[in-house]
Scaffold this active site. Structure first.
Site, short mmCIF file in Angstrom:
data_model
loop_
_atom_site.label_atom_id
_atom_site.label_comp_id
_atom_site.label_asym_id
_atom_site.label_seq_id
_atom_site.Cartn_x
_atom_site.Cartn_y
_atom_site.Cartn_z
N CYS A 295 -2.91 8.66 2.56
CA CYS A 295 -2.55 8.17 1.22
C CYS A 295 -3.66 8.46 0.23
O CYS A 295 -3.42 8.52 -0.98
CB CYS A 295 -2.23 6.69 1.26
SG CYS A 295 -3.49 5.69 2.05
N GLU B 154 0.88 -1.17 0.00
CA GLU B 154 0.00 0.00 0.00
C GLU B 154 0.92 1.22 0.00
O GLU B 154 1.43 1.61 1.04
CB GLU B 154 -0.92 0.00 1.23
CG GLU B 154 -1.90 -1.15 1.28
CD GLU B 154 -2.99 -1.07 0.24
OE1 GLU B 154 -3.07 -0.04 -0.47
OE2 GLU B 154 -3.76 -2.04 0.13
#
Length: 508
Positions: free
Chosen positions: A300, A266
């Site tokens: 993010c 990720e």
């Protein structure tokens, strides 16, 4: 404890003190590495000290974890789910204190800190149900008197390396699923949020002890890059989940791949919102504000690029500037604050460097663009008018900086959305079904998260979370993400007395 005993007094309620041991190894608290200070980013003052683990501690922990894996994988999945349910209850009982700790040590505002801990609790609840649904497929066999089906079994150990911006939620996405799938967990938390790592681990450890389970089912390590590298290299860890930058993630992936391990990545996001000419502008502006300045731009999934249809460009921009001016920047623990500090002094310096680069590449600062003079790492939420061809637009500047650009057609906007190396999250604001289905279809967004009329951030746990391209391709949390934490075997059983071969082969 730190410089303000009143402010930090709640820490004792979650088992923390002025000095803390940063390793939970073989069911005991142990660490023989360097002593570090963890810092409140609002004031850059020490909260407490933490002793990190050494490589010797790491090796001891992995040996014990490997032994515990033999026990844990043999326990029926619903029984493993019961342990995870109890972990969720333990977290729920300390929700407010843990949320306050996240806000104090990471810097996000208190509602977001509490929300992050709630996310782990939700993952525990989700995993409990999943523990009774780790189903394989039954596959029709072409051969008579043969049965073909899939069996899912644990991998053994899952390594989880998490980042500062979600110091405990990302653990929940991984560990809750990994545990019910029958895996032991080795967790390396972010080096700048060790108190969160320790506090969460204490609750997990108490649940394991109460159930007479080996503590080494869950191994927790506070430490630096050398611990992360050890996890990546360790052949005893079949799957490594890493959350962080694309640069470090690529290095982790190469190391794990060299030993034929599996990686769940990720990584960076460079997320865009598109506002069409038929959009509900009020809804879009509220969404953009949360997406761009929430967590001080350190998610993010933060919106970093905003594409506005030329016919509504100035209207949206004027409204957006208006709501930006009302945003309260300050102590994340104070009521009414919407934007806390950046996490570290280095983050603040990177913001300043980024603004300089933006200006050098023709960007026009419409609002913000400066560091706020204080003892903390506060910066102004910033709106920039810039060309989509500017090199910096393709990079992830980890802070509350929003690039605003015009477009004329949906096709142009989609091309701009897809023009960056990253591919995590994206969203479009429109009322037209034709636009919506073009956006979510094969000619639309190339991201792992493709939204309509909501922000790029704030994902629910029920869906698979992750992105494409330089975001890494991993998927965590919901949907069928659990399959990454198990190994699949295709099993064929012949219950007859003949030996028919597949594809009709006659072998003598």
């Amino acid at each position: 404890m730190g410089s303000n005993n009143i402010e930090y007094g709640f820490l004792k309620e979650i088992g923390l003190g002025s000095e803390n041991i940063g390793g939970y190894i073989n069911g005991k608290w142990k660490a023989t590495g360097p002593v570090i200070s963890t810092v409140n980013p609002s004031k850059n003052q020490t909260i407490a000290q933490v002793t990190e683990v050494s490589m010797e501690d790491y090796e001891e922990g992995l040996r014990a974890c490997s032994e515990a894996a033999q026990t844990w994988k043999s326990i029926p999945a619903p029984k493993r789910g019961e342990i995870v349910r109890q972990i969720g209850d333990a977290l729920r009982a300390k929700l407010d204190h843990l949320g306050r700790l996240v806000s104090l040590e990471m810097g996000k505002i208190l509602p977001e800190g509490i929300g992050e801990v709630q996310e782990i609790i939700d993952m525990c609840d989700y995993a409990v149900g999943l523990s009774r649904q780790l189903n394989g497929s039954i596959i029709p066999s072409e051969r008579p008197n043969h049965m073909m089906f899939e069996v899912w079994n644990p991998l053994g150990i899952v390594g989880v390396i998490t980042a500062f911006n979600f110091p405990c939620a990302v653990l929940g996405w991984n560990a809750c699923i990994a545990l019910v799938c029958g895996n032991c967990v080795v967790w390396k938390g972010a080096p700048t949020t060790p108190l969160v790592t320790i506090a969460i681990t204490k609750l997990v450890a108490e649940v394991l002890e109460r159930n007479n389970m080996p503590g080494s089912i869950f191994t927790s390590l506070c430490g630096g890059a050398e611990i992360g590298q050890a996890i990546a290299k360790d052949t005893r860890i079949p799957l490594v989940s890493f959350t962080g930058s694309s640069k470090v993630g690529l290095s982790i992936q190469r190391t794990v791949s060299e030993r034929f391990g599996k990686c769940l990545l990720e990584l960076s996001g460079n997320n865009a919102i598109i506002v069409m000419d038929d959009a509900d502008i009020g809804l879009a502006v509220r969404s953009i504000l949360f997406a761009a300045v929430g967590t001080a731009g350190q998610r993010c999934t933060t919106c970093r690029r905003l594409f506005l249809h030329e016919s509504i460009y100035q209207n949206v921009l004027d409204q957006l500037i208006g709501v930006y001016k009302q945003v309260k920047v300050g102590d994340p623990l104070e009521k009414g604050t919407l934007v806390g500090p950046l996490h570290t002094l280095v983050s603040r310096e990177n913001f300043e460097k980024g603004i300089s680069v933006i200006k050098s590449q023709g960007g026009k600062i419409l609002l913000g663009g400066s560091v706020i003079e204080s003892d903390g790492n506060f910066v102004q939420p910033t709106i920039v008018e810039i060309s989509p061809s500017a090199a910096i637009v393709k990079e992830e500047l980890f802070g509350p900086v929003l690039y605003v650009m015009k477009f004329q057609t949906l096709e142009e906007a989609i091309e701009l959305n897809n023009s960056v190396p990253q591919g995590l999250s994206s969203s479009i604001f429109t009322q037209k079904p034709a636009n919506i289905f073009r956006w979510i279809g094969p000619q639309g967004s190339d991201c792992g998260i493709v939204n309509v009329n909501i922000p790029t951030n704030g994902a629910e746990i029920g869906g698979a979370f992750g992105g494409e391209k330089a975001t890494g391709g991993g998927r965590e949390a919901g949907s069928d993400s659990w399959k990454q934490y198990m190994r699949r075997s295709t099993c064929t059983i012949n219950y007859g007395s003949e030996l028919p071969l597949a594809q009709g082969i006659n072998f003598g």
